[in-house]
Design a protein around this motif. Structure first.
Motif, mmCIF file in Angstrom:
data_model
loop_
_atom_site.group_PDB
_atom_site.id
_atom_site.type_symbol
_atom_site.label_atom_id
_atom_site.label_comp_id
_atom_site.label_asym_id
_atom_site.label_seq_id
_atom_site.Cartn_x
_atom_site.Cartn_y
_atom_site.Cartn_z
ATOM 1 N N PHE A 136 0.859 -1.171 0.000
ATOM 2 C CA PHE A 136 0.000 0.000 0.000
ATOM 3 C C PHE A 136 0.902 1.231 0.000
ATOM 4 N N VAL A 137 0.495 2.283 -0.677
ATOM 5 C CA VAL A 137 1.336 3.466 -0.806
ATOM 6 C C VAL A 137 1.669 4.048 0.568
ATOM 7 N N PHE A 138 0.729 4.037 1.515
ATOM 8 C CA PHE A 138 0.999 4.603 2.834
ATOM 9 C C PHE A 138 2.088 3.837 3.579
ATOM 10 N N ALA A 139 2.357 2.590 3.172
ATOM 11 C CA ALA A 139 3.395 1.776 3.815
ATOM 12 C C ALA A 139 4.740 1.864 3.102
ATOM 13 N N MET A 140 4.803 2.589 1.988
ATOM 14 C CA MET A 140 6.051 2.717 1.225
ATOM 15 C C MET A 140 6.918 3.828 1.797
ATOM 16 N N ASP A 141 8.239 3.607 1.761
ATOM 17 C CA ASP A 141 9.142 4.699 2.102
ATOM 18 C C ASP A 141 9.365 5.538 0.840
ATOM 19 N N ASP A 142 10.115 6.614 0.974
ATOM 20 C CA ASP A 142 10.277 7.541 -0.153
ATOM 21 C C ASP A 142 10.904 6.875 -1.373
ATOM 22 N N SER A 143 11.890 6.007 -1.166
ATOM 23 C CA SER A 143 12.529 5.359 -2.320
ATOM 24 C C SER A 143 11.577 4.370 -2.988
ATOM 25 N N GLU A 144 10.746 3.693 -2.215
ATOM 26 C CA GLU A 144 9.751 2.777 -2.799
ATOM 27 C C GLU A 144 8.689 3.554 -3.583
ATOM 28 N N LYS A 145 8.275 4.693 -3.049
ATOM 29 C CA LYS A 145 7.315 5.537 -3.769
ATOM 30 C C LYS A 145 7.909 6.041 -5.078
ATOM 31 N N ALA A 146 9.162 6.443 -5.053
ATOM 32 C CA ALA A 146 9.821 6.923 -6.267
ATOM 33 C C ALA A 146 9.903 5.805 -7.302
ATOM 34 N N ALA A 147 10.233 4.611 -6.864
ATOM 35 C CA ALA A 147 10.319 3.476 -7.788
ATOM 36 C C ALA A 147 8.941 3.128 -8.351
ATOM 37 N N GLU A 148 7.927 3.182 -7.512
ATOM 38 C CA GLU A 148 6.570 2.877 -7.988
ATOM 39 C C GLU A 148 6.074 3.957 -8.937
ATOM 40 N N ARG A 149 6.424 5.194 -8.675
ATOM 41 C CA ARG A 149 6.061 6.277 -9.595
ATOM 42 C C ARG A 149 6.704 6.043 -10.967
ATOM 43 N N GLU A 150 7.951 5.659 -10.987
ATOM 44 C CA GLU A 150 8.626 5.368 -12.262
ATOM 45 C C GLU A 150 7.947 4.203 -12.982
ATOM 46 N N ARG A 151 7.527 3.199 -12.242
ATOM 47 C CA ARG A 151 6.815 2.064 -12.847
ATOM 48 C C ARG A 151 5.497 2.532 -13.451
ATOM 49 N N CYS A 152 4.773 3.398 -12.736
ATOM 50 C CA CYS A 152 3.498 3.924 -13.241
ATOM 51 C C CYS A 152 3.707 4.721 -14.529
ATOM 52 N N LEU A 153 4.724 5.550 -14.563
ATOM 53 C CA LEU A 153 5.016 6.322 -15.773
ATOM 54 C C LEU A 153 5.388 5.400 -16.933
ATOM 55 N N ALA A 154 6.155 4.359 -16.629
ATOM 56 C CA ALA A 154 6.533 3.395 -17.672
ATOM 57 C C ALA A 154 5.302 2.674 -18.213
ATOM 58 N N LEU A 155 4.348 2.347 -17.339
ATOM 59 C CA LEU A 155 3.110 1.706 -17.793
ATOM 60 C C LEU A 155 2.331 2.614 -18.729
ATOM 61 N N LEU A 156 2.240 3.894 -18.404
ATOM 62 C CA LEU A 156 1.561 4.841 -19.297
ATOM 63 C C LEU A 156 2.255 4.876 -20.660
ATOM 64 N N HIS A 157 3.573 4.931 -20.630
ATOM 65 C CA HIS A 157 4.338 4.986 -21.873
ATOM 66 C C HIS A 157 4.133 3.713 -22.705
ATOM 67 N N GLU A 158 4.235 2.561 -22.066
ATOM 68 C CA GLU A 158 4.044 1.285 -22.781
ATOM 69 C C GLU A 158 2.637 1.174 -23.361
ATOM 70 N N THR A 159 1.656 1.627 -22.606
ATOM 71 C CA THR A 159 0.273 1.573 -23.094
ATOM 72 C C THR A 159 0.099 2.484 -24.300
ATOM 73 N N ALA A 160 0.682 3.674 -24.245
ATOM 74 C CA ALA A 160 0.610 4.593 -25.383
ATOM 75 C C ALA A 160 1.255 3.966 -26.617
ATOM 76 N N GLU A 161 2.368 3.276 -26.433
ATOM 77 C CA GLU A 161 3.030 2.608 -27.566
ATOM 78 C C GLU A 161 2.120 1.546 -28.183
ATOM 79 N N ARG A 162 1.430 0.762 -27.342
ATOM 80 C CA ARG A 162 0.544 -0.292 -27.856
ATOM 81 C C ARG A 162 -0.613 0.319 -28.647
ATOM 82 N N LEU A 163 -1.175 1.417 -28.138
ATOM 83 C CA LEU A 163 -2.264 2.082 -28.858
ATOM 84 C C LEU A 163 -1.772 2.640 -30.195
ATOM 85 N N ALA A 164 -0.597 3.239 -30.198
ATOM 86 C CA ALA A 164 -0.043 3.792 -31.440
ATOM 87 C C ALA A 164 0.234 2.692 -32.465
ATOM 88 N N ALA A 165 0.507 1.472 -31.973
ATOM 89 C CA ALA A 165 0.807 0.346 -32.862
ATOM 90 C C ALA A 165 -0.454 -0.382 -33.335
#
Length: 170
Positions: free
Chosen positions: A64-93
């Motif tokens: 759960f986000v409330f249980a994450m420390d700052d580095s875990e939140k930063a890593a999860e944020r990067e994963r979320c951004l990567a998911l948006l990017h990958e999804t956009a690529e699939r739609l464009a394809a």
């Protein structure tokens, strides 16, 4: 078209995955990105066998986000951004349907910004169907949506202290 499945009731993810199954059943290609969720769900296991549905990778476990420390939140944020990017690529394809499961939760916890999600939506092909799920979608997304379905909890076993059940809640 933008679809939003929201509310405090059960069934948002299941409805979104059901639409992906319907889309694939009619010969379309669907991509599913899950935010704030692990790979351990009955819906994922079922759709993994459906031709035309691509499940983007999800972690084995997610805190759960409330249980994450700052580095875990930063890593999860990067994963979320990567998911948006990958999804956009699939739609464009040429993928015609994208499910952003628990995208609203990623927004409300600060793992994604409204500007990032709106930028994603602005870049979607005009013929794409995009589904967002989660509680409390921001007003600008509600105003933009073509479909809004609210699942409202009237009663749930959690209220009586019962824990989540395999095959029913996950």
């Amino acid at each position: 078209m933008l679809h939003i499945y929201c509310g405090d009731g059960k069934g948002k993810t299941t409805a979104a995955f059901g639409l992906a199954a319907r889309w694939a059943g009619r010969g379309g290609k669907a991509v599913i990105a899950q935010f704030l969720k692990s790979a351990d769900s009955g819906e994922r296991y079922a759709l993994a066998h459906v031709p035309g549905v691509e499940l983007l990778p999800a972690p084995e476990k997610v805190k759960f986000v409330f249980a994450m420390d700052d580095s875990e939140k930063a890593a999860e944020r990067e994963r979320c951004l990567a998911l948006l990017h990958e999804t956009a690529e699939r739609l464009a394809a040429g993928c015609g349907l994208a499910v952003l499961d628990e995208c609203c939760g990623a927004l409300s916890t600060g793992l994604l910004t409204l500007a990032e999600v709106e930028n994603f939506l602005n870049r979607c092909p005009p013929e794409a169907e995009v589904v967002l799920t989660g509680r409390e979608p921001p007003q600008p997304l509600l105003e933009r949506a073509d479909y809004i379905t609210e699942m409202r909890k009237l009663r749930h076993p959690y209220d009586a202290g019962k824990t989540a059940r395999l095959g029913v809640e996950w």
